[in-house]
Design a protein around this motif. Structure first.
Motif, PDB file in Angstrom:
ATOM      1  N   ARG A  25      17.215 -12.047  -0.046  1.00  0.00           N
ATOM      2  CA  ARG A  25      15.981 -11.351   0.322  1.00  0.00           C
ATOM      3  C   ARG A  25      15.095 -12.212   1.227  1.00  0.00           C
ATOM      4  N   TRP A  26      15.000 -13.495   0.939  1.00  0.00           N
ATOM      5  CA  TRP A  26      14.143 -14.366   1.750  1.00  0.00           C
ATOM      6  C   TRP A  26      14.650 -14.439   3.195  1.00  0.00           C
ATOM      7  N   ALA A  27      15.978 -14.414   3.366  1.00  0.00           N
ATOM      8  CA  ALA A  27      16.536 -14.464   4.719  1.00  0.00           C
ATOM      9  C   ALA A  27      16.246 -13.165   5.473  1.00  0.00           C
ATOM     10  N   ALA A  28      16.374 -12.036   4.762  1.00  0.00           N
ATOM     11  CA  ALA A  28      16.040 -10.749   5.380  1.00  0.00           C
ATOM     12  C   ALA A  28      14.562 -10.707   5.741  1.00  0.00           C
ATOM     13  N   TYR A  29      13.728 -11.268   4.881  1.00  0.00           N
ATOM     14  CA  TYR A  29      12.284 -11.321   5.169  1.00  0.00           C
ATOM     15  C   TYR A  29      12.021 -12.125   6.438  1.00  0.00           C
ATOM     16  N   LEU A  30      12.631 -13.284   6.553  1.00  0.00           N
ATOM     17  CA  LEU A  30      12.413 -14.123   7.732  1.00  0.00           C
ATOM     18  C   LEU A  30      12.872 -13.431   9.010  1.00  0.00           C
ATOM     19  N   ASP A  31      14.018 -12.752   8.944  1.00  0.00           N
ATOM     20  CA  ASP A  31      14.502 -12.023  10.117  1.00  0.00           C
ATOM     21  C   ASP A  31      13.521 -10.929  10.518  1.00  0.00           C
ATOM     22  N   LEU A  32      13.100 -10.121   9.546  1.00  0.00           N
ATOM     23  CA  LEU A  32      12.179  -9.028   9.857  1.00  0.00           C
ATOM     24  C   LEU A  32      10.833  -9.566  10.333  1.00  0.00           C
ATOM     25  N   ASP A  33      10.350 -10.612   9.699  1.00  0.00           N
ATOM     26  CA  ASP A  33       9.075 -11.199  10.097  1.00  0.00           C
ATOM     27  C   ASP A  33       9.127 -11.676  11.549  1.00  0.00           C
ATOM     28  N   GLY A  34      10.233 -12.274  11.939  1.00  0.00           N
ATOM     29  CA  GLY A  34      10.387 -12.722  13.311  1.00  0.00           C
ATOM     30  C   GLY A  34      10.393 -11.558  14.293  1.00  0.00           C
ATOM     31  N   VAL A  35      11.120 -10.499  13.950  1.00  0.00           N
ATOM     32  CA  VAL A  35      11.189  -9.317  14.807  1.00  0.00           C
ATOM     33  C   VAL A  35       9.806  -8.691  14.954  1.00  0.00           C
ATOM     34  N   LEU A  69      11.186  -2.328   3.560  1.00  0.00           N
ATOM     35  CA  LEU A  69      12.162  -2.500   4.638  1.00  0.00           C
ATOM     36  C   LEU A  69      13.005  -3.756   4.409  1.00  0.00           C
ATOM     37  N   VAL A  70      12.399  -4.822   3.945  1.00  0.00           N
ATOM     38  CA  VAL A  70      13.149  -6.053   3.631  1.00  0.00           C
ATOM     39  C   VAL A  70      14.208  -5.767   2.574  1.00  0.00           C
ATOM     40  N   ASP A  71      13.833  -5.018   1.542  1.00  0.00           N
ATOM     41  CA  ASP A  71      14.800  -4.685   0.489  1.00  0.00           C
ATOM     42  C   ASP A  71      16.008  -3.946   1.069  1.00  0.00           C
ATOM     43  N   ARG A  72      15.753  -2.996   1.973  1.00  0.00           N
ATOM     44  CA  ARG A  72      16.850  -2.238   2.581  1.00  0.00           C
ATOM     45  C   ARG A  72      17.701  -3.129   3.471  1.00  0.00           C
ATOM     46  N   LEU A  73      17.052  -4.031   4.211  1.00  0.00           N
ATOM     47  CA  LEU A  73      17.804  -4.944   5.075  1.00  0.00           C
ATOM     48  C   LEU A  73      18.696  -5.870   4.252  1.00  0.00           C
ATOM     49  N   ALA A  74      18.147  -6.423   3.183  1.00  0.00           N
ATOM     50  CA  ALA A  74      18.918  -7.328   2.330  1.00  0.00           C
ATOM     51  C   ALA A  74      20.106  -6.593   1.714  1.00  0.00           C
ATOM     52  N   GLU A  75      19.866  -5.384   1.261  1.00  0.00           N
ATOM     53  CA  GLU A  75      20.934  -4.582   0.652  1.00  0.00           C
ATOM     54  C   GLU A  75      22.028  -4.258   1.673  1.00  0.00           C
ATOM     55  N   ALA A  76      21.633  -3.892   2.876  1.00  0.00           N
ATOM     56  CA  ALA A  76      22.600  -3.496   3.906  1.00  0.00           C
ATOM     57  C   ALA A  76      23.436  -4.660   4.413  1.00  0.00           C
ATOM     58  N   THR A  77      22.829  -5.837   4.477  1.00  0.00           N
ATOM     59  CA  THR A  77      23.515  -6.982   5.070  1.00  0.00           C
ATOM     60  C   THR A  77      24.123  -7.932   4.045  1.00  0.00           C
ATOM     61  N   GLY A  78      23.698  -7.791   2.785  1.00  0.00           N
ATOM     62  CA  GLY A  78      24.157  -8.717   1.765  1.00  0.00           C
ATOM     63  C   GLY A  78      23.461 -10.061   1.835  1.00  0.00           C
ATOM     64  N   ALA A  79      22.422 -10.163   2.658  1.00  0.00           N
ATOM     65  CA  ALA A  79      21.677 -11.419   2.807  1.00  0.00           C
ATOM     66  C   ALA A  79      20.734 -11.607   1.624  1.00  0.00           C
ATOM     67  N   TYR A 130      19.910  -8.551  14.614  1.00  0.00           N
ATOM     68  CA  TYR A 130      19.749  -9.386  13.422  1.00  0.00           C
ATOM     69  C   TYR A 130      20.538  -8.873  12.224  1.00  0.00           C
ATOM     70  N   CYS A 131      20.657  -7.562  12.123  1.00  0.00           N
ATOM     71  CA  CYS A 131      21.259  -6.948  10.933  1.00  0.00           C
ATOM     72  C   CYS A 131      22.330  -5.948  11.337  1.00  0.00           C
ATOM     73  N   PRO A 132      23.461  -6.418  11.850  1.00  0.00           N
ATOM     74  CA  PRO A 132      24.479  -5.479  12.323  1.00  0.00           C
ATOM     75  C   PRO A 132      25.033  -4.573  11.218  1.00  0.00           C
ATOM     76  N   GLY A 133      24.852  -4.944   9.963  1.00  0.00           N
ATOM     77  CA  GLY A 133      25.339  -4.116   8.863  1.00  0.00           C
ATOM     78  C   GLY A 133      24.402  -2.978   8.500  1.00  0.00           C
TER      79      GLY A 133
END
Length: 198
Positions: free
Chosen positions: A166-176, A154-164, A60-63
């Motif tokens: 925040r809501w998109a990073a939340y949805l990805d993490l929530d699904g995982v 964790l969502v904050d770190r995912l959003a920062e790493a991927t440039g997504a 989900y977050c290759p970055g």
């Protein structure tokens, strides 16, 4: 059944569904410590979930850059101090955290890996690494528990790493995490099959 046989089953039984084996050095340490079988089963389960979490986040977050081996080792040893503080296997307590770190250091494991034993229950503060957040998350979601403030970090770190967003990073993490949590009953049954004391 002798205690060593019960511990061996906790370390080596395949599980249904399959539960990954711990790294050999960790299994050997648990045998050396004559660790409680329930502890060995628990460490296997959290380690297994950390594998799934790392694999799914990579998709989900290759970055997202993190030390995968450190996360897996941290998950495999996070509660190692409960080999000493066995009452904390069935009741509350945090004495196992610094004890676990010291135990790992005393057995020759490097500080950057031993730290997870002391940090897995604390994720507040600006100096918490992405690896520590992942170990803490695996330690919660293995049993289906979702912790909002931990996941927010964790969502904050995912959003920062991927440039997504925040809501998109939340949805990805929530699904995982939702998919991992769906299998919690099987994991809880696997752990419960092993006694706290052999």
């Amino acid at each position: 059944m002798p205690a060593t046989d019960v511990l061996s089953r906790a370390l080596d039984a395949p599980g249904d569904p399959y539960v990954r084996l711990l790294p050999p050095a960790v299994s050997e340490l648990l045998r050396t410590l004559a660790a409680p079988p329930r502890l060995a089963a628990h460490l296997r389960l959290v380690h297994d979930v950390a594998h799934d979490l790392a694999d799914r986040l990579a998709g989900y977050c290759p970055g997202l850059e993190f030390d995968r081996e450190a996360v897996l080792f941290g998950a495999a040893t996070h509660d190692i101090g409960k080999a000493v503080h066995t009452a904390e296997l069935s009741g509350p307590g945090s004495a196992h955290e610094p004890t676990g770190r010291e135990l790992l250091l005393a057995h020759g494991f490097p500080a950057h890996l031993a730290r997870f034993a002391a940090t897995h229950a604390t994720w507040h503060g600006g100096s918490v690494s992405i690896e520590e957040l992942l170990v803490s998350t695996a330690d919660k979601v293995w049993k289906g528990k979702r912790v909002q403030d931990l996941e927010d970090l964790l969502v904050d770190r995912l959003a920062e790493a991927t440039g997504a967003e925040r809501w998109a990073a939340y949805l990805d993490l929530d699904g995982v995490l939702g998919r991992i949590a769906e299998e919690a009953d099987g994991r809880l049954a696997f752990q419960a099959a092993f006694p706290v004391y052999a």
